[in-house]
Write a protein that holds these residues in place. Structure first.
Motif, PDB file in Angstrom:
ATOM      1  N   LEU A 126       0.826  -1.210   0.000  1.00 46.82           N
ATOM      2  CA  LEU A 126       0.000   0.000   0.000  1.00 46.82           C
ATOM      3  C   LEU A 126       0.858   1.256   0.000  1.00 46.82           C
ATOM      4  O   LEU A 126       0.536   2.247  -0.674  1.00 46.82           O
ATOM      5  CB  LEU A 126      -0.945  -0.005   1.207  1.00 46.82           C
ATOM      6  N   GLN A 129       2.017   1.894  -3.434  1.00 48.51           N
ATOM      7  CA  GLN A 129       0.941   2.494  -4.225  1.00 48.51           C
ATOM      8  C   GLN A 129       0.770   3.967  -3.871  1.00 48.51           C
ATOM      9  O   GLN A 129       0.540   4.801  -4.754  1.00 48.51           O
ATOM     10  CB  GLN A 129      -0.378   1.754  -3.991  1.00 48.51           C
ATOM     11  N   LEU A 130       0.881   4.301  -2.594  1.00 44.47           N
ATOM     12  CA  LEU A 130       0.763   5.690  -2.153  1.00 44.47           C
ATOM     13  C   LEU A 130       1.888   6.527  -2.743  1.00 44.47           C
ATOM     14  O   LEU A 130       1.659   7.618  -3.274  1.00 44.47           O
ATOM     15  CB  LEU A 130       0.783   5.770  -0.620  1.00 44.47           C
ATOM     16  N   LYS A 134      -0.975   6.121  -6.791  1.00 44.22           N
ATOM     17  CA  LYS A 134      -2.105   5.288  -7.228  1.00 44.22           C
ATOM     18  C   LYS A 134      -3.265   5.325  -6.237  1.00 44.22           C
ATOM     19  O   LYS A 134      -4.398   5.050  -6.606  1.00 44.22           O
ATOM     20  CB  LYS A 134      -1.656   3.841  -7.450  1.00 44.22           C
ATOM     21  N   ILE A 135      -2.960   5.636  -4.971  1.00 46.76           N
ATOM     22  CA  ILE A 135      -4.000   5.769  -3.949  1.00 46.76           C
ATOM     23  C   ILE A 135      -3.732   7.023  -3.136  1.00 46.76           C
ATOM     24  O   ILE A 135      -2.603   7.507  -3.076  1.00 46.76           O
ATOM     25  CB  ILE A 135      -4.083   4.529  -3.006  1.00 46.76           C
ATOM     26  N   THR A 136      -4.778   7.533  -2.506  1.00 53.04           N
ATOM     27  CA  THR A 136      -4.630   8.718  -1.660  1.00 53.04           C
ATOM     28  C   THR A 136      -4.213   8.294  -0.260  1.00 53.04           C
ATOM     29  O   THR A 136      -4.297   7.109   0.094  1.00 53.04           O
ATOM     30  CB  THR A 136      -5.950   9.504  -1.571  1.00 53.04           C
ATOM     31  N   LYS A 137      -3.834   9.265   0.539  1.00 48.13           N
ATOM     32  CA  LYS A 137      -3.451   8.996   1.925  1.00 48.13           C
ATOM     33  C   LYS A 137      -4.629   8.386   2.696  1.00 48.13           C
ATOM     34  O   LYS A 137      -4.455   7.459   3.491  1.00 48.13           O
ATOM     35  CB  LYS A 137      -3.002  10.304   2.575  1.00 48.13           C
ATOM     36  N   GLU A 139      -7.134   6.635   1.429  1.00 40.84           N
ATOM     37  CA  GLU A 139      -7.319   5.253   0.968  1.00 40.84           C
ATOM     38  C   GLU A 139      -6.273   4.337   1.596  1.00 40.84           C
ATOM     39  O   GLU A 139      -6.568   3.199   1.953  1.00 40.84           O
ATOM     40  CB  GLU A 139      -7.225   5.179  -0.560  1.00 40.84           C
ATOM     41  N   PHE A 140      -5.053   4.854   1.726  1.00 42.34           N
ATOM     42  CA  PHE A 140      -3.982   4.085   2.353  1.00 42.34           C
ATOM     43  C   PHE A 140      -4.380   3.688   3.778  1.00 42.34           C
ATOM     44  O   PHE A 140      -4.296   2.528   4.160  1.00 42.34           O
ATOM     45  CB  PHE A 140      -2.690   4.907   2.365  1.00 42.34           C
ATOM     46  N   LYS A 143      -7.400   1.173   3.747  1.00 42.32           N
ATOM     47  CA  LYS A 143      -7.018  -0.186   3.326  1.00 42.32           C
ATOM     48  C   LYS A 143      -6.068  -0.840   4.327  1.00 42.32           C
ATOM     49  O   LYS A 143      -6.115  -2.057   4.519  1.00 42.32           O
ATOM     50  CB  LYS A 143      -6.392  -0.144   1.940  1.00 42.32           C
TER      51      LYS A 143
END
Length: 195
Positions: A126, A129-130, A134-137, A139-140, A143
């Motif tokens: 994750l 991805q951060l 690819k993902i926001t903080k 979303e991190f 998840k």
């Protein structure tokens, strides 16, 4: 920045009672520990290895004290707002302690290490991805905590706010909600201990 986020996430992971529910104590000064950096578990004679440095031992004790205070507050509020559920709360909290002790027992050391390793691998993926955008903080964080966003902690703090504002109806509703969340937590812990 990356290091700070990683340290923060590791701290959240280790402090996350909603899943790990670790409850370790520093042994009594009169009691000789069976191993270096070992901790007494819930006042019982068994010990659990801890890979923390001695300078971090105080964190375990502070966390354990906070959890004991939280449980006492809960039971006080149960007596006040939902006295008819006191027996059920007592049973659920007792079961939670029993499951925590089983999870922290030497018999489950391999499972714990496997769980920790899988959790850290997930966090590393994750984090990658951060870093790649690819993902926001948010979303991190979501998840990393399995989508539950530490719901029982939020419920507890909402309950505390309801008690502070003397909103009896909301306090009773939140106690019932927290009871259900604690039952769900116990079911997850049963699955982890039994696997």
């Amino acid at each position: 920045m990356k290091v700070r986020i990683m340290i923060m996430m590791l701290g959240l992971l280790l402090a996350m009672p909603g899943f790990t529910s670790a409850n370790v104590q520093v042994p009594d000064e009169n009691q000789k520990p069976s191993a270096p950096n070992s901790h007494e578990i819930d006042g019982e004679k068994g010990t659990e290895e801890c890979d923390c440095d001695e300078k971090h031992e105080h964190m375990h004790k502070n966390w354990q004290e906070k959890m004991a205070e939280r449980e006492q507050k809960l039971l006080t509020w149960v007596n006040q707002y939902t006295p008819d559920k006191k027996e059920e709360w007592t049973k659920v909290l007792s079961e939670k302690k029993e499951l925590r002790n089983k999870w922290l027992s030497p018999e489950n050391a391999t499972k714990r290490e496997k769980w920790k390793q899988e959790k850290m691998e997930k966090i590393q993926a994750l984090k990658k991805q951060l870093d790649e955008g690819k993902i926001t903080k948010e979303e991190f964080v979501q998840k990393a905590h399995g989508g539950k966003a530490m719901g029982n902690w939020k419920s507890f703090h909402d309950l505390k706010a309801a008690v502070d504002t003397r909103n009896d109806k909301q306090a009773a509703e939140l106690l019932n909600q927290l009871l259900e969340q604690t039952k769900q937590h116990n079911e997850k812990m049963k699955a982890m201990v039994v696997e």
